[in-house]
Structure formats: structure tokens, C-alpha cells
Design a protein around this motif. Structure first.
Motif, PDB file in Angstrom:
ATOM      1  N   PHE A 185       9.332  -4.127 -50.071  1.00 46.49           N
ATOM      2  CA  PHE A 185      10.048  -2.998 -49.488  1.00 46.49           C
ATOM      3  C   PHE A 185      11.244  -3.508 -48.690  1.00 46.49           C
ATOM      4  O   PHE A 185      11.155  -4.505 -47.977  1.00 46.49           O
ATOM      5  CB  PHE A 185       9.123  -2.181 -48.582  1.00 46.49           C
ATOM      6  CG  PHE A 185       8.065  -1.429 -49.333  1.00 46.49           C
ATOM      7  CD1 PHE A 185       8.327  -0.172 -49.852  1.00 46.49           C
ATOM      8  CD2 PHE A 185       6.808  -1.978 -49.528  1.00 46.49           C
ATOM      9  CE1 PHE A 185       7.359   0.526 -50.553  1.00 46.49           C
ATOM     10  CE2 PHE A 185       5.828  -1.293 -50.220  1.00 46.49           C
ATOM     11  CZ  PHE A 185       6.108  -0.040 -50.736  1.00 46.49           C
ATOM     12  N   GLU A 186      12.358  -2.782 -48.819  1.00 47.78           N
ATOM     13  CA  GLU A 186      13.591  -3.174 -48.149  1.00 47.78           C
ATOM     14  C   GLU A 186      14.050  -2.082 -47.190  1.00 47.78           C
ATOM     15  O   GLU A 186      13.642  -0.931 -47.284  1.00 47.78           O
ATOM     16  CB  GLU A 186      14.689  -3.445 -49.175  1.00 47.78           C
ATOM     17  CG  GLU A 186      14.364  -4.561 -50.155  1.00 47.78           C
ATOM     18  CD  GLU A 186      15.467  -4.757 -51.180  1.00 47.78           C
ATOM     19  OE1 GLU A 186      16.268  -3.816 -51.373  1.00 47.78           O
ATOM     20  OE2 GLU A 186      15.505  -5.837 -51.790  1.00 47.78           O
ATOM     21  N   ASN A 187      14.916  -2.495 -46.248  1.00 53.50           N
ATOM     22  CA  ASN A 187      15.578  -1.548 -45.351  1.00 53.50           C
ATOM     23  C   ASN A 187      14.599  -0.737 -44.508  1.00 53.50           C
ATOM     24  O   ASN A 187      14.770   0.473 -44.307  1.00 53.50           O
ATOM     25  CB  ASN A 187      16.495  -0.614 -46.154  1.00 53.50           C
ATOM     26  CG  ASN A 187      17.580  -1.369 -46.885  1.00 53.50           C
ATOM     27  OD1 ASN A 187      18.203  -2.264 -46.329  1.00 53.50           O
ATOM     28  ND2 ASN A 187      17.796  -1.026 -48.144  1.00 53.50           N
ATOM     29  N   ILE A 188      13.570  -1.407 -44.017  1.00 54.00           N
ATOM     30  CA  ILE A 188      12.653  -0.807 -43.046  1.00 54.00           C
ATOM     31  C   ILE A 188      12.657  -1.682 -41.795  1.00 54.00           C
ATOM     32  O   ILE A 188      12.478  -2.902 -41.882  1.00 54.00           O
ATOM     33  CB  ILE A 188      11.221  -0.689 -43.585  1.00 54.00           C
ATOM     34  CG1 ILE A 188      11.189   0.172 -44.856  1.00 54.00           C
ATOM     35  CG2 ILE A 188      10.301  -0.069 -42.523  1.00 54.00           C
ATOM     36  CD1 ILE A 188       9.797   0.312 -45.465  1.00 54.00           C
ATOM     37  N   GLN A 189      12.875  -1.064 -40.660  1.00 54.22           N
ATOM     38  CA  GLN A 189      12.958  -1.800 -39.389  1.00 54.22           C
ATOM     39  C   GLN A 189      12.079  -1.145 -38.337  1.00 54.22           C
ATOM     40  O   GLN A 189      12.140   0.073 -38.142  1.00 54.22           O
ATOM     41  CB  GLN A 189      14.411  -1.832 -38.907  1.00 54.22           C
ATOM     42  CG  GLN A 189      14.613  -2.513 -37.555  1.00 54.22           C
ATOM     43  CD  GLN A 189      16.065  -2.507 -37.136  1.00 54.22           C
ATOM     44  OE1 GLN A 189      16.966  -2.680 -37.967  1.00 54.22           O
ATOM     45  NE2 GLN A 189      16.321  -2.304 -35.853  1.00 54.22           N
ATOM     46  N   ALA A 190      11.266  -1.928 -37.684  1.00 49.85           N
ATOM     47  CA  ALA A 190      10.431  -1.400 -36.612  1.00 49.85           C
ATOM     48  C   ALA A 190      11.295  -1.088 -35.394  1.00 49.85           C
ATOM     49  O   ALA A 190      12.233  -1.820 -35.078  1.00 49.85           O
ATOM     50  CB  ALA A 190       9.346  -2.401 -36.239  1.00 49.85           C
ATOM     51  N   ILE A 191      10.965   0.015 -34.734  1.00 52.32           N
ATOM     52  CA  ILE A 191      11.669   0.381 -33.512  1.00 52.32           C
ATOM     53  C   ILE A 191      10.650   0.916 -32.515  1.00 52.32           C
ATOM     54  O   ILE A 191       9.783   1.712 -32.875  1.00 52.32           O
ATOM     55  CB  ILE A 191      12.779   1.418 -33.793  1.00 52.32           C
ATOM     56  CG1 ILE A 191      13.655   1.641 -32.557  1.00 52.32           C
ATOM     57  CG2 ILE A 191      12.201   2.737 -34.288  1.00 52.32           C
ATOM     58  CD1 ILE A 191      14.913   2.452 -32.855  1.00 52.32           C
ATOM     59  N   GLN A 192      10.719   0.450 -31.285  1.00 51.41           N
ATOM     60  CA  GLN A 192       9.761   0.869 -30.276  1.00 51.41           C
ATOM     61  C   GLN A 192      10.121   2.258 -29.779  1.00 51.41           C
ATOM     62  O   GLN A 192      11.244   2.512 -29.355  1.00 51.41           O
ATOM     63  CB  GLN A 192       9.744  -0.116 -29.102  1.00 51.41           C
ATOM     64  CG  GLN A 192       8.520  -0.019 -28.199  1.00 51.41           C
ATOM     65  CD  GLN A 192       8.605   1.104 -27.165  1.00 51.41           C
ATOM     66  OE1 GLN A 192       9.688   1.447 -26.721  1.00 51.41           O
ATOM     67  NE2 GLN A 192       7.460   1.661 -26.796  1.00 51.41           N
ATOM     68  N   ILE A 193       9.171   3.188 -29.874  1.00 48.74           N
ATOM     69  CA  ILE A 193       9.388   4.527 -29.341  1.00 48.74           C
ATOM     70  C   ILE A 193       8.049   5.160 -28.998  1.00 48.74           C
ATOM     71  O   ILE A 193       7.165   5.281 -29.839  1.00 48.74           O
ATOM     72  CB  ILE A 193      10.193   5.413 -30.321  1.00 48.74           C
ATOM     73  CG1 ILE A 193      10.467   6.792 -29.699  1.00 48.74           C
ATOM     74  CG2 ILE A 193       9.507   5.535 -31.673  1.00 48.74           C
ATOM     75  CD1 ILE A 193      11.497   7.614 -30.466  1.00 48.74           C
TER      76      ILE A 193
END
Length: 245
Positions: free
Chosen positions: A50-58
Motif C-alpha cells: 500500500f502506498e500514500n498512507i501516513q499515520a497522523i496523531q489525532i
């Protein structure tokens, strides 16, 4: 490339939704309260192709966390095309209306209702910069007051007043927001993914996370003629898949 943010996306339906949007060519921010866990998930997704997935803290209950996430998206993307408000909690069961603990109800509303409002209001300006902004509020069939008013409905006996009322309130937010934005290219809808086998319900649901996520994506990634201010559910057997409020 369109950009999507999914809250509560480090597992279950949210995670599968991120995977399916990635396959459709989206850049996906995988929202997670614990950034380290989210990054572990993304690393595994990368290994799986899988490409273009980024974890972000929220954390949807923490305004500072929401603002920090908004600033990251704004700096990196400049806009947001899709917001999927997926984060939610069930609360301890049973929740009988006559004796339910008020603090428990407040806790459920803090995530399922106020959290959605906090996130949506924080990201609304970035969504307005999109040519085709979409907001999908992940609800439940249990949030339908029409269905609950029918004593023969199969889920009428579920004792979950905190969860039921928070999702009904969320549906009301969807209706009013959609009306407010009706003259802009926004599509704002409530989407019930159906009774799905997840950690949320001890894997008691009959539906798979794949089919649940597919239903969310179907009613989120719509064209300019797509509906707005609607409530969709796979449990409704009609062509439009619209549920009564």
C-alpha cells in the motif's frame, strides 16, 4: 491526488477504509490516538504494497491534538478533500435509559458527537479549498429514531442509550451541516457501515470489515451529482440504500 483524513483508522473498519482509498489513488492520513501504533500499522501496510498512507496523531477529544493534525495537513497538502469521522466508542454495556450513568453518557458523547464537531470545525477551511469536499460521519443504524420507534424492529431491544443517543445526535449534526453547506460543492452524509465483526462488538457482527469499508467508500467518493444530507445503511433494502432518520 486527492487527500483524505480518517479518524480512528489504525484498526478495523477505519483501517480497511484507508486501504481501499489508497487503492483508489488517494493520499490517506491514517488518524490514530497513539502515533507509534499508527506508524507500526503504516509500516506493515507499506510492506503489503500500500502506498500514500501516513499515520497522523489525532485524539478527537483533545482540541490541541486536532489543531496539530490540522496544521500538519495544511503544511503538507494545503487542502483536504475527504474527511471521514470514523472514531467512536460504544461505552460499557448495558446502558439502560432509566439508570445509565451520566458520566458514561458524557464520555460517549465526547467522542461520538463533540469529537466529530471539533474535528469538522477545525478542518472546514481546508475542505473549502477542495474542488469536491466530502464529509462522511460514520454512524450506526442504531441512530435511527424512526427505526427505534418501531417496537418490532430487530435491534429495538438493545440497551445502549449512550451509544444510540450519541449517534442520533451525530445524524442531526449531519443534516444541519449539509444544509448549511448546500450552496457549496460539499457532500455531507451519515454512513452506517452495518453490523460488522470487529473488536468493537467482540466480532459478533455478520458483516466483514471489507464490505463495511466498501460501503463507506461507495457513499463517500461520489461525483458532483452525488447526494448530500442523507443517511445510508446496508441494512436498508432499497436501491438508494437510504435509511430513515
Amino acid at each position: 491526488m486527492k487527500t483524505a483524513l480518517i479518524t480512528g483508522a489504525n484498526r478495523s473498519i477505519g483501517l480497511e477504509t484507508a486501504k481501499q482509498l489508497s487503492k483508489k489513488g488517494f493520499f490517506v492520513y491514517l488518524g490514530t490516538r497513539d502515533l507509534a501504533k499508527g506508524e507500526d500499522v503504516v509500516n506493515q501496510l507499506s510492506k503489503d504494497g500500500f502506498e500514500n498512507i501516513q499515520a497522523i496523531q489525532i485524539d478527537v477529544t483533545n482540541p490541541e491534538s486536532i489543531l496539530a493534525a490540522k496544521n500538519i495537513v495544511e503544511k503538507e497538502q494545503g487542502k483536504l478533500d475527504v474527511l471521514i469521522n470514523n472514531a467512536g466508542i460504544l461505552g460499557a454495556l448495558p446502558q439502560e435509559a432509566s439508570i445509565a450513568n451520566i458520566d458514561g453518557i458524557r464520555e460517549t458523547f465526547d467522542t461520538n458527537f463533540f469529537g466529530v464537531i471539533n474535528v469538522t470545525q477545525a478542518f472546514i477551511d481546508l475542505l473549502k479549498k477542495s474542488e469536491s469536499p466530502r464529509i462522511s460521519n460514520i454512524t450506526s443504524g442504531l441512530g435511527s429514531l424512526t427505526l427505534h420507534s418501531d417496537p418490532t424492529w430487530k435491534y429495538h431491544s438493545i440497551k445502549a442509550i449512550s451509544y444510540v443517543s450519541s449517534k442520533a445526535a451525530l445524524n442531526a449534526f449531519t443534516i444541519t451541516l449539509a444544509y448549511e453547506l448546500r450552496d457549496l460543492p460539499f457532500k455531507v452524509n451519515s454512513i452506517d457501515p452495518g453490523y460488522t465483526a470487529t473488536d468493537f462488538n467482540h466480532h459478533s457482527g455478520p458483516q466483514s470489515v471489507e464490505s463495511a469499508a466498501s460501503f463507506i467508500v461507495k457513499h463517500t467518493d461520489t461525483d458532483e451529482n452525488g447526494p448530500t444530507g442523507k443517511f445510508f445503511s446496508p441494512d436498508i433494502e432499497n436501491e438508494s440504500e437510504e435509511s430513515p432518520w
